[in-house]
Design an enzyme around this catalytic site. Sequence first.
Site, PDB file in Angstrom:
ATOM      1  CG  ASN A   1      -1.549   1.358   1.516  1.00 56.20           C
ATOM      2  OD1 ASN A   1      -2.548   1.723   0.720  1.00 56.20           O
ATOM      3  ND2 ASN A   1      -1.045   2.161   2.474  1.00 56.20           N
TER       4      ASN A   1
ATOM      5  CE1 TYR B   1       0.372   8.134  -6.764  1.00 56.43           C
ATOM      6  CE2 TYR B   1      -1.081   8.032  -8.457  1.00 56.43           C
ATOM      7  CZ  TYR B   1      -0.841   7.779  -7.135  1.00 56.43           C
ATOM      8  OH  TYR B   1      -1.848   7.305  -6.272  1.00 56.43           O
TER       9      TYR B   1
END
Length: 255
Positions: free
Chosen positions: A93, A159
């Site tokens: 995560n 990203y």
Amino acid sequence: MSVISNGPGRSIIVTGAGSGIGRATVLLFAEEGARLVIADVDEAAARAVAEEAEQAGGTVVSVIGDLRDQTVVDRVASTAVEEFGGIDVLVNNAGVMDSMSAAADTGDDEWERVIGINLTAPFRLTRAVLPHMLAAGKGAIVFTASEASLRGSAAGAAYTASKHGIAGLTKSLAVMYRDKGIRSNAVAPGGTVTNIRVDADRGAHGPAALAPYMGNIGSPAQAKEQAAAIVFLSSDAASNINGAILPVDNGWSAV
């Protein structure tokens, strides 16, 4: 108890556990009586989450450090094996946002930081965990991907590339290990209320180019809504789901 149960006593690793989606995931697993190795770079945040999780019914061991460091990765995996006898679930995560920079404006430092944390670190931790799952003949791996795994209009170049990489890694693992009892899936969060920082220059080309698309986000999710999807994908209720990138985005990906 959550609606979808993993059963008590499972050995689970959650990275980026000190806040946001990671914290919410740890607490949902803890309600089921899970045994958890939580990894975070922030010691105080990890300590606070560990206390909450233990109060909720979980057993928790913390590993503090930057997952870009291979020694930290190895310590996370070995801690789960030494403390709990194996690894049933890995939740990759941990992640950081970029500054919404367009490719021409993305410096090497930004690129290497985002790719290192968002893609290289989860790859390395997955690689460290796989021998233990293969020896057991079972395991579930869940990644936190992103809306930026599905489209080019949700974040900057670094990203977006990192999260597209996560989607590819998720699917590769699913194909490579589906006959070994190991499943690999990802959630793709849309707008979510967390403390992840977006340090963007609104006048720069990247943020200006992305601005027209941001109105499609809709109402943001709570971190617990993302966590519920992660817990589901790791559970036996999802036993035939493998290689899925599950949007949890209030329909953003449908727009």
